[in-house]
Design a protein around this motif. Structure first.
Motif: not given
Length: 80
Positions: A6-14
């Protein structure tokens, strides 16, 4: 581990993120060995789909980007 995804997907921002099969299999492993690797198992698709739905993501395999036919990357698309 699911929180790290979840954090990685949010970090990606897309709203459209592709993640390697191996990375997802390590977060959502099934009890089934992977036919091409001892490093990770087959993805537990029920758990992955349940997590994706609960976190507003659609998931799908991307076979045209696969190095190994049995390990295609997984695309996450934000549901709005």
């Amino acid at each position: 581990m699911e929180e790290s995804l979840k954090a990685e997907l949010e970090k990606h921002g897309g709203d459209d993120v592709t993640v390697s099969y191996a990375d997802i299999a390590k977060i959502f492993p099934s009890d089934t060995p992977h036919p091409d690797s001892f490093e990770y198992k087959v993805i537990d698709e029920d758990r992955l789909l349940s997590w994706a739905k609960a976190n507003s993501w659609k998931v799908e395999k991307v076979p045209n980007q696969a190095v190994l036919k049995s390990s295609p990357p997984i695309r996450f698309t934000r549901i709005k």
